[in-house]
Write an enzyme that holds these catalytic residues in place. Structure first.
Site, mmCIF file in Angstrom:
data_model
loop_
_atom_site.group_PDB
_atom_site.id
_atom_site.type_symbol
_atom_site.label_atom_id
_atom_site.label_comp_id
_atom_site.label_asym_id
_atom_site.label_seq_id
_atom_site.Cartn_x
_atom_site.Cartn_y
_atom_site.Cartn_z
ATOM 1 N N ASP A 94 12.185 -2.123 18.795
ATOM 2 C CA ASP A 94 11.665 -3.183 19.661
ATOM 3 C C ASP A 94 11.502 -2.943 21.146
ATOM 4 O OD1 ASP A 94 12.861 -6.513 19.887
ATOM 5 O OD2 ASP A 94 10.746 -5.661 20.282
ATOM 6 N N ASP A 97 11.127 -8.906 21.454
ATOM 7 C CA ASP A 97 11.061 -10.201 20.825
ATOM 8 C C ASP A 97 11.517 -10.181 19.551
ATOM 9 O OD1 ASP A 97 7.679 -9.769 19.422
ATOM 10 O OD2 ASP A 97 9.571 -8.610 19.146
ATOM 11 N N ASP A 137 7.590 -2.844 17.413
ATOM 12 C CA ASP A 137 6.170 -2.827 17.569
ATOM 13 C C ASP A 137 6.050 -1.380 17.814
ATOM 14 O OD1 ASP A 137 8.032 -4.260 20.708
ATOM 15 O OD2 ASP A 137 7.566 -2.049 20.283
ATOM 16 N N ASP A 158 -0.692 2.965 6.218
ATOM 17 C CA ASP A 158 -0.411 2.293 4.743
ATOM 18 C C ASP A 158 -1.602 1.522 4.271
ATOM 19 O OD1 ASP A 158 2.903 1.606 3.486
ATOM 20 O OD2 ASP A 158 0.907 1.425 2.442
ATOM 21 N N ASP A 217 -1.035 2.145 -1.321
ATOM 22 C CA ASP A 217 0.019 1.121 -1.860
ATOM 23 C C ASP A 217 -0.286 0.781 -3.637
ATOM 24 O OD1 ASP A 217 2.409 -0.752 -1.380
ATOM 25 O OD2 ASP A 217 0.878 -2.082 -1.913
ATOM 26 N N GLU A 220 1.159 5.818 -4.013
ATOM 27 C CA GLU A 220 2.124 5.176 -4.553
ATOM 28 C C GLU A 220 2.013 4.648 -5.904
ATOM 29 O OE1 GLU A 220 3.455 1.453 -3.965
ATOM 30 O OE2 GLU A 220 5.524 1.826 -4.057
ATOM 31 N N HIS A 256 11.154 2.090 2.124
ATOM 32 C CA HIS A 256 11.585 0.692 2.657
ATOM 33 C C HIS A 256 11.759 -0.198 1.346
ATOM 34 C CE1 HIS A 256 7.459 0.817 1.573
ATOM 35 N NE2 HIS A 256 7.321 -0.361 1.315
ATOM 36 N N ASP A 257 11.620 0.537 0.221
ATOM 37 C CA ASP A 257 11.824 -0.204 -1.130
ATOM 38 C C ASP A 257 13.071 0.067 -1.851
ATOM 39 O OD1 ASP A 257 8.347 -0.187 -2.148
ATOM 40 O OD2 ASP A 257 9.305 -1.476 -0.763
HETATM 41 O O1 TEU Z 1 5.632 -1.190 -3.803
HETATM 42 C C1 TEU Z 1 5.514 -1.522 -5.120
HETATM 43 C C2 TEU Z 1 6.695 -1.226 -5.814
HETATM 44 O O2 TEU Z 1 6.612 -0.335 -6.633
HETATM 45 C C3 TEU Z 1 7.883 -1.451 -5.316
HETATM 46 O O3 TEU Z 1 7.716 -2.757 -4.492
HETATM 47 C C4 TEU Z 1 8.660 -2.004 -6.819
HETATM 48 O O4 TEU Z 1 7.819 -1.612 -7.856
HETATM 49 C C5 TEU Z 1 9.081 -3.473 -6.549
HETATM 50 O O5 TEU Z 1 10.098 -3.576 -5.498
HETATM 51 C C6 TEU Z 1 9.550 -3.952 -7.854
HETATM 52 O O6 TEU Z 1 10.620 -3.192 -8.308
HETATM 53 C C7 TEU Z 1 4.798 -1.487 -2.677
HETATM 54 C C8 TEU Z 1 5.241 -1.611 -1.524
HETATM 55 O O7 TEU Z 1 5.929 -0.296 -1.027
HETATM 56 C C9 TEU Z 1 6.459 -2.659 -1.243
HETATM 57 O O8 TEU Z 1 6.868 -2.815 -0.016
HETATM 58 C C10 TEU Z 1 5.482 -3.896 -1.617
HETATM 59 O O9 TEU Z 1 6.150 -5.158 -1.584
HETATM 60 C C11 TEU Z 1 4.603 -3.981 -2.949
HETATM 61 O O10 TEU Z 1 3.824 -2.470 -3.114
HETATM 62 C C12 TEU Z 1 3.398 -4.866 -2.768
HETATM 63 O O11 TEU Z 1 2.427 -4.665 -1.956
#
Ligand code: TEU
Length: 617
Positions: free
Chosen positions: A97, A101, A105, A174, A269, A327, A398-399
């Protein structure tokens, strides 16, 4: 072609049949070897169809028969920059950041480019930075050609791109085009009844039984239109209608806009979800219970997916020689080959998720990850790779929760385990994708209650659990096991407090800031730098054949990487217990332990030995 008369073993021998049955058996934690053993192997599909639930056998046959082509492999491996690159994913909101804020960024990213270059990173992947209401932290795009105000403007982005290239690094963005934000002008026009834009989305008079990835029905009722609209994710993420050539052209125009600017490619995505089966048939309830998302078999590998990807590549990527990694949740190893083998001219790579949870477990289950499963999956993937295949190697993004926390039972092994996991990504055949913080052994975050959780998926799931009757503490424990916020904590650069940040800060003064790690001999970050430099100097770790050794031996992973007369041996202890050392009297080139023992591998030991060195003429 297979049919109800086909034996299970015949179905299992087809590429898609192997993926689907393998996924089913992994989910049920059953040993899939029985699919090739009497009596299961000789059973005909018609004999078991009534146990599979309405529609599943037909869906299975349709999926399996959808791939009639066989992949003709290439004679040799073609060198590509993305096969040699170390990728680094940045989640901009939590990365750095600059303007104070409380939200990361673009200027913050620019300020860390020298740090990233020094790490040995070749290509950055930015999670979305486009204009968005941030219902799903930027994965709900409102304007593809505008930068999110909180993160900067297009001039900032162009500076970032220029600064990356000036350092010999590449940058991919992305692209979220399975859906747009409901605040996108296309959707707003659709809501006003504009027929052209209504056909950009998937409106129906009545919903089917599909479930959203973010809890509840995948359909929202729009009063203004008296119609239901499909949203595979949040209620503010509206699925685009890829059957409409206008939509496909809009997407091609978007990628060309950024490729013209010099962007090196995209991470796409949930790109395998864009082709939905005609008529949007109901999902099979059995599959829905197993895969947790009713309807997924009707769209995770849809009938026109290859066609759409070929068109996107031919018109949006090939003219710029741009890179595309998809993905693809739910796609198996064989399906992945049909999407990425170089002869297919679709994607360059995909993210396959098969290894992220061990059999019988899902992300929100609390369990210790057994690395023997990772070895099995990584070797199976390697077995399937021909000269024209390549793969993306990753443990985090990030997921998903942090891999160190999924595996580790005792914190005293945090450093050696983090180094070992990085060592696997840098020595197994494929391109390593590192997620921000992995270079500092980042772990899951100690959230105290739901008020500290920001992720829409977690917030929706928590409500769903409460509505199912689960009491609050138990529901919070379930969220803690799998919340995506574990990976979205603020990166700790130098223990400076983050004022009014969008998410609570937990990692200060724990000795794992980037500054502390850079200054500490033997730190994970210093090991990271050594490994990227070592990998760059050893083409056997990039293009070299990967040969599993002692494959049946549990709790250890041993393999050879060999290329043009040179070879290295990699030996890994997959457990926190000592294991007998297999490799003796070889020159050690790298290890996560300074002092090793003659006889045994130490807990989570990772060691690279020199086996053969080509004599330079
Ligand atoms: O993720 C899709 C996805 O496969 C994961 O989000 C997972 O399936 C989901 O958490 C359910 O288990 C992509 C992006 O990486 C994610 O950050 C987004 O939230 C999602 O698509 C929608 O765009």
């Amino acid at each position: 072609m297979v049919s109800m008369e086909s034996k299970i073993s015949q179905i299992y021998q087809t590429p898609i049949g192997k993926d689907v049955l393998s996924k089913l058996f992994m989910t049920l934690n059953l040993n899939e070897k029985i699919l090739n053993r009497f009596p299961i192997s000789h059973l005909k599909l018609k004999h078991i169809s009534r146990h599979l639930g309405k529609g599943l056998p037909e869906t299975l046959l349709e999926l399996v028969n959808s791939e009639q082509e066989t992949i003709k492999d290439s004679d040799s491996i073609s060198p590509k920059w993305w096969k040699e690159a170390v990728f680094y994913q940045i989640y901009p909101k939590s990365f750095c950041d600059f303007d104070g804020d409380g939200i990361g960024d673009i200027k913050g990213i620019i300020s860390k480019l020298d740090y990233l270059k020094d790490l040995g990173i070749d290509c950055l992947w930015l999670s979305p930075i486009y204009d968005s209401p941030n219902d799903d932290n930027g994965y709900d795009i409102r304007d593809y050609r505008k930068i999110m105000a909180e993160m900067g403007d297009m001039d900032d982005f162009k500076s970032l791109l220029e600064e990356c290239h000036a350092r010999g690094m590449r940058l991919i963005m992305d692209l979220v085009v399975n859906h747009t934000s409901d605040e996108h002008e296309w959707y707003q026009k659709a809501l006003s009844g504009d027929k052209k834009y209504m056909d950009y989305y998937i409106f129906r008079d009545k919903p089917n039984n599909w479930k959203s990835f973010f809890s509840g029905s995948a359909w929202k009722y729009e009063e203004e239109l008296g119609k239901y609209v499909l949203h595979s994710f949040s209620k503010k993420q509206m699925d685009l209608n890829w059957e409409n050539p206008e939509v496909r052209k809009e997407v091609i125009d978007i990628v060309r806009f950024y490729h013209e600017m010099g962007v090196d490619g995209f991470r796409l995505d949930v790109i395998n979800l864009i082709s939905k089966k005609e008529g949007l048939p109901d999902g099979n309830e059995t599959v829905g219970k197993l895969m947790q998302f009713t309807g997924i078999e009707q769209y995770f590998y849809g009938p026109r997916l290859h066609e759409f990807l070929r068109e996107l590549r031919a018109e949006g990527f090939a003219p710029y020689n741009a890179f595309a990694v998809g993905e693809t949740p739910g796609v198996g190893i064989e399906m992945g080959r049909y999407l990425t083998h170089e002869s297919r001219k679709e994607l360059d790579l995909i993210f396959n998720f098969d290894h992220l949870e061990t059999p019988g477990h899902a992300r929100f289950d609390e369990y210790h990850y057994d690395l023997n499963f990772l070895k099995d999956i990584f070797y199976r993937y390697n077995d399937s790779m021909g000269n024209g295949d390549w793969r993306a190697l990753f443990f985090e993004n990030h997921d998903n929760p942090r891999m160190v926390s999924k595996v580790m039972k005792d914190r005293k092994y945090r450093n050696v385990l983090a180094k070992m996991l990085l060592g696997i990504l840098f020595t197994v055949k494929g391109s390593p994708f590192i997620y921000q913080g992995q270079e500092m052994a980042s772990m899951n975050l100690p959230f105290q209650d739901m008020s500290q959780i920001r992720d829409i998926e977690s917030l929706n799931k928590y409500q769903e659990l409460l509505e199912s009757g689960m009491e609050e503490n138990k529901a919070f424990q379930v969220i803690m096991a799998g919340t995506r916020d574990h990976a979205r904590g603020l990166i700790n650069w130098d223990d400076t407090e983050h004022a009014n940040a969008w998410i609570d800060d937990f990692t200060l003064h724990d000795g794992y800031s980037a500054k502390a790690q850079l200054e500490t001999p033997g730190s994970v970050l210093r090991f990271f730098k050594k490994m990227t430099a070592f990998r760059r100097l050893h083409p056997e770790l990039i293009y070299g054949e990967m040969i599993p050794l002692a494959r049946e031996k549990k709790d250890v992973m041993l393999f050879r990487r060999k290329w043009q007369g040179s070879s290295l041996l990699v030996e890994i202890n997959l457990t926190d217990k000592r294991q007998p050392r297999q490799i003796q009297k070889r020159k050690v080139r790298m290890s996560n332990y300074k002092n090793r023992e003659e006889r045994d591998l130490k807990p989570y030991e990772f060691t690279i030995y020199e086996e053969k060195r080509r004599k330079l003429r």
